[in-house]
Design an enzyme around this catalytic site. Structure first.
Site, PDB file in Angstrom:
ATOM      1  N   LYS A   1       0.850  -1.185   0.000  1.00 48.55           N
ATOM      2  CA  LYS A   1       0.000   0.000   0.000  1.00 48.55           C
ATOM      3  C   LYS A   1       0.889   1.239   0.000  1.00 48.55           C
ATOM      4  O   LYS A   1       1.519   1.568   0.992  1.00 48.55           O
ATOM      5  CB  LYS A   1      -0.908   0.054   1.232  1.00 48.55           C
ATOM      6  CG  LYS A   1      -1.949   1.179   1.081  1.00 48.55           C
ATOM      7  CD  LYS A   1      -2.550   1.623   2.379  1.00 48.55           C
ATOM      8  CE  LYS A   1      -1.834   2.759   3.045  1.00 48.55           C
ATOM      9  NZ  LYS A   1      -1.743   4.012   2.270  1.00 48.55           N
TER      10      LYS A   1
ATOM     11  N   GLU B   1      10.655   1.493   9.729  1.00 49.36           N
ATOM     12  CA  GLU B   1      11.626   2.530   9.322  1.00 49.36           C
ATOM     13  C   GLU B   1      10.928   3.857   9.583  1.00 49.36           C
ATOM     14  O   GLU B   1      10.081   4.276   8.796  1.00 49.36           O
ATOM     15  CB  GLU B   1      11.946   2.396   7.832  1.00 49.36           C
ATOM     16  CG  GLU B   1      12.624   1.108   7.435  1.00 49.36           C
ATOM     17  CD  GLU B   1      14.060   1.030   7.932  1.00 49.36           C
ATOM     18  OE1 GLU B   1      14.651   2.080   8.242  1.00 49.36           O
ATOM     19  OE2 GLU B   1      14.575  -0.086   8.039  1.00 49.36           O
TER      20      GLU B   1
ATOM     21  N   CYS C   1      13.863  11.522   5.477  1.00 46.88           N
ATOM     22  CA  CYS C   1      13.943  11.008   6.852  1.00 46.88           C
ATOM     23  C   CYS C   1      15.325  11.231   7.437  1.00 46.88           C
ATOM     24  O   CYS C   1      15.476  11.453   8.634  1.00 46.88           O
ATOM     25  CB  CYS C   1      13.586   9.531   6.867  1.00 46.88           C
ATOM     26  SG  CYS C   1      14.578   8.551   5.738  1.00 46.88           S
TER      27      CYS C   1
ATOM     28  N   GLU D   1      10.849  16.177  14.414  1.00 44.71           N
ATOM     29  CA  GLU D   1      11.124  16.140  12.979  1.00 44.71           C
ATOM     30  C   GLU D   1      10.152  17.112  12.288  1.00 44.71           C
ATOM     31  O   GLU D   1       8.937  16.957  12.377  1.00 44.71           O
ATOM     32  CB  GLU D   1      10.862  14.708  12.474  1.00 44.71           C
ATOM     33  CG  GLU D   1      11.137  14.516  11.011  1.00 44.71           C
ATOM     34  CD  GLU D   1      10.724  13.120  10.525  1.00 44.71           C
ATOM     35  OE1 GLU D   1       9.626  12.660  10.871  1.00 44.71           O
ATOM     36  OE2 GLU D   1      11.518  12.511   9.801  1.00 44.71           O
TER      37      GLU D   1
HETATM   38  P1  NAD Z   1       2.766   8.409   7.598  1.00 47.26           P
HETATM   39  O1  NAD Z   1       3.127   7.618   8.810  1.00 47.26           O
HETATM   40  O2  NAD Z   1       1.708   9.447   7.743  1.00 47.26           O
HETATM   41  O3  NAD Z   1       2.227   7.438   6.436  1.00 47.26           O
HETATM   42  C1  NAD Z   1       3.022   6.409   5.911  1.00 47.26           C
HETATM   43  C2  NAD Z   1       2.122   5.323   5.357  1.00 47.26           C
HETATM   44  O4  NAD Z   1       1.370   4.755   6.421  1.00 47.26           O
HETATM   45  C3  NAD Z   1       1.103   5.821   4.322  1.00 47.26           C
HETATM   46  O5  NAD Z   1       0.984   4.861   3.311  1.00 47.26           O
HETATM   47  C4  NAD Z   1      -0.172   5.901   5.136  1.00 47.26           C
HETATM   48  O6  NAD Z   1      -1.344   5.780   4.368  1.00 47.26           O
HETATM   49  C5  NAD Z   1      -0.009   4.707   6.069  1.00 47.26           C
HETATM   50  N1  NAD Z   1      -0.812   4.758   7.287  1.00 47.26           N
HETATM   51  C6  NAD Z   1      -1.285   5.840   7.948  1.00 47.26           C
HETATM   52  N2  NAD Z   1      -1.994   5.461   9.035  1.00 47.26           N
HETATM   53  C7  NAD Z   1      -1.955   4.098   9.076  1.00 47.26           C
HETATM   54  C8  NAD Z   1      -2.476   3.117   9.959  1.00 47.26           C
HETATM   55  N3  NAD Z   1      -3.203   3.439  11.040  1.00 47.26           N
HETATM   56  N4  NAD Z   1      -2.227   1.825   9.714  1.00 47.26           N
HETATM   57  C9  NAD Z   1      -1.481   1.458   8.634  1.00 47.26           C
HETATM   58  N5  NAD Z   1      -0.966   2.343   7.750  1.00 47.26           N
HETATM   59  C10 NAD Z   1      -1.188   3.651   7.970  1.00 47.26           C
HETATM   60  O7  NAD Z   1       4.113   8.977   7.030  1.00 47.26           O
HETATM   61  P2  NAD Z   1       4.313   9.970   5.794  1.00 47.26           P
HETATM   62  O8  NAD Z   1       3.853  11.324   6.228  1.00 47.26           O
HETATM   63  O9  NAD Z   1       3.752   9.362   4.568  1.00 47.26           O
HETATM   64  O10 NAD Z   1       5.920   9.937   5.637  1.00 47.26           O
HETATM   65  C11 NAD Z   1       6.771  10.753   6.350  1.00 47.26           C
HETATM   66  C12 NAD Z   1       7.434  10.001   7.475  1.00 47.26           C
HETATM   67  O11 NAD Z   1       8.120   8.869   6.955  1.00 47.26           O
HETATM   68  C13 NAD Z   1       8.502  10.839   8.158  1.00 47.26           C
HETATM   69  O12 NAD Z   1       8.403  10.694   9.554  1.00 47.26           O
HETATM   70  C14 NAD Z   1       9.805  10.241   7.638  1.00 47.26           C
HETATM   71  O13 NAD Z   1      10.916  10.440   8.473  1.00 47.26           O
HETATM   72  C15 NAD Z   1       9.430   8.804   7.518  1.00 47.26           C
HETATM   73  N6  NAD Z   1      10.357   8.104   6.608  1.00 47.26           N
HETATM   74  C16 NAD Z   1      11.292   7.257   7.139  1.00 47.26           C
HETATM   75  C17 NAD Z   1      12.227   6.627   6.318  1.00 47.26           C
HETATM   76  C18 NAD Z   1      13.279   5.695   6.877  1.00 47.26           C
HETATM   77  O14 NAD Z   1      13.976   5.067   6.083  1.00 47.26           O
HETATM   78  N7  NAD Z   1      13.443   5.567   8.178  1.00 47.26           N
HETATM   79  C19 NAD Z   1      12.178   6.861   4.940  1.00 47.26           C
HETATM   80  C20 NAD Z   1      11.207   7.715   4.433  1.00 47.26           C
HETATM   81  C21 NAD Z   1      10.300   8.332   5.286  1.00 47.26           C
END
Ligand code: NAD
Length: 493
Positions: A174, A249, A283, A384
């Protein structure tokens, strides 16, 4: 506008409820595509397809075959990389140049895992028991759910898809509901490459519905998630009910330590690169700059001089250096974040607002920003922000620099700039992060593991460890000369 479909059990289909979602171009707030909006029922169907393919299919049987198909995926990405790069820029707003680098990396990750697909068939262990064979074999975990964020949509997807496929799993992915376009395209390529029906399934839609179902469904064996901490915690909780394996991650607030003896010009240049790619929505962005007091003021001046020249604009324009933020909601978050920093006492050295330029008015732009006079306890230093914002703190001793760098709930990555490599090594040994760069920042490649300490998550992507995440280890013991033991029920009553 044609509505893009989800991919379940080898077929492109509309979601059950026949709803769709508009995908927005962050540069001008215009609709670029429409995609079908999956729901829990679609997630369940996709999981069932993956379950059947795993339990009754042939995907897990030949590592050599899997390597051949994953190599084909790499080749198809190489063939279509320009189209994919354009799609990624349309979807995320990042510069086309950055999207092109992403596509090179993405093809490289598929190629890396194709290379090692059949290179480790397990090992024979020296058995302490005579006349026996003891061996460890690697098997796929089963049905894997993969949930990805919007900042590096296809890159993050690839770090999950390639090792999961090579290990012999079946999966349901997803992507973020905001940026699904390149992931949809790569599912088309995986179909073209000959991945069997049901092995890869794609559902689109929101986290609270589809994501939640994927995380809690009992037919799923592993959830691999990249995204924010709050979502990661929810997923961990949902997955705990059936003790699924979980790999997280999560975010980062990454320290970048600059000692006075560093090469000044390179450190300035790279401190900008560490943050401002993709408007700071990385990130591992080195947003927490920690500079030795002796050079602090000169360093800030040099940064400000360069930041003044950063050209904002459409990712498709060749001279654009920085694109917009991903969405209106995210822009508002970044605005609030900087405002809180100012209220807490930070000084805006440059930026701190949206740009005035008329041609950027419809996009979600925020100016590259430098905040000085920052203290460790401030929200902007601890949280962040995920925007083009650098906070700067000062230090005087090596121990102080390390203490500042470690004063965080995060532990994703960090950097150290010095010409004294012994000093660098001392710092590296004490910095509690999954990746530490010395005299560089934001370098990653398929061969080296990637992941976080502390609340930046657990598990590792990339490298051999990235493959192991998708494998179970089975110990097989074969007794070549079985004998009776005569322990139970041998004494007549
Ligand atoms: P997010 O947590 O809002 O969403 C990420 C994904 O999770 C999306 O597909 C979203 O639809 C899904 N999601 C949301 N609620 C959910 C739930 N209750 N159950 C299951 N899935 C759910 O994150 P974002 O805003 O899309 O991305 C930014 C974040 O990602 C930042 O904190 C960034 O640091 C992190 N990130 C980390 C890495 C890494 O390698 N550590 C890499 C890229 C991004």
């Amino acid at each position: 506008m044609q509505i893009k479909k989800q991919f379940i059990d080898g077929k492109w289909v509309y979601a059950e409820k026949n709803k769709s979602r508009e995908i927005i171009n962050p540069f001008n707030n215009e609709v670029t595509a429409k995609v079908t909006e999956s729901d829990k029922a679609d997630a369940k169907k996709a999981i069932l397809a993956a379950r059947n393919a795993f339990d009754h299919g042939e995907w897990a049987t030949s590592a050599i075959e899997r390597g051949i198909i994953v190599r084909k995926i790499a080749e198809l990405i190489e063939r279509d990389k320009e189209e994919l790069a354009k799609l990624e820029t349309l979807d995320t707003g990042k510069t086309l140049e950055e999207s092109r680098w992403d596509m090179e990396d993405i093809a490289g990750v598929f190629a890396y895992y194709a290379d090692i697909a059949d290179k480790d068939g397990g090992e024979i262990i020296e058995s302490p028991i005579p006349n026996s064979i003891s061996k460890v074999v690697y098997e796929p975990v089963g049905v894997c759910v993969q949930i990805t964020p919007w900042n590096y949509p296809l890159l993050q997807a690839t770090w999950k898809l390639a090792p999961a496929l090579v290990a012999g799993n079946t999966l349901v992915m997803k992507p973020s509901e905001i940026t699904p376009l390149t992931t949809i395209k790569v599912f088309e390529l995986m179909e073209e490459a000959g991945v069997p029906k049901g092995v890869v399934n794609l559902v689109l839609g929101s986290g609270n519905t589809v994501g939640a179902e994927l995380s809690e469904n009992p037919d799923v064996d592993l959830v691999s998630f990249t995204g924010g901490i709050k979502t990661g915690k929810k997923i961990m909780q949902a997955a705990s009910h059936t003790v699924k394996k979980v790999a997280l991650e999560l975010g980062g607030k990454n320290p970048n330590i600059v000692f006075a003896d560093a090469d000044f010009d390179i450190a300035v240049d790279q401190a900008l690169n560490a943050v401002f790619f993709h408007a700071g929505q990385i990130c591992s962005a080195g947003t927490r700059l920690i500079v030795e007091e002796a050079i602090h003021d000169d360093f800030v001046d040099a940064l400000v001089k360069r930041v003044k020249n950063i050209k904002l604009g459409s990712g498709f324009e060749e001279d654009t250096e920085m694109g917009p933020l991903i969405s209106k909601e995210h822009l508002q978050k970044v605005i609030n974040y900087v405002d809180i920093g100012i209220e807490e006492g930070a000084t805006v050295a440059i930026g701190g607002k949206q740009p005035d330029a008329e041609e950027l008015k419809n996009g979600f732009f925020y100016m590259p920003t430098i905040l000085t006079n920052c203290m460790t306890a401030m929200t902007v230093v601890q949280n962040e922000g995920f925007g083009p914002v650098i906070t700067i703190e000062k230090f005087t001793t090596e121990d102080e620099a390390i203490a500042l760098a470690n004063d965080s709930i995060y532990g994703l990555s960090g950097g150290v700039w010095t010409k004294d490599l012994a000093k660098a090594e001392r710092c590296v040994a004490k910095m509690r992060m999954g990746t530490v760069w010395v005299n560089d920042f934001n370098i990653y490649f398929p061969h080296a593991p990637w992941g976080g300490y502390k609340q930046s998550g657990f598990g590792r992507e990339l490298g051999k460890t990235g493959l192991e995440e998708y494998q179970e280890q089975k110990h097989v013991f074969v007794n070549l000369q079985p004998e009776t033991i005569n322990w139970f029920g041998t004494k007549e009553k």
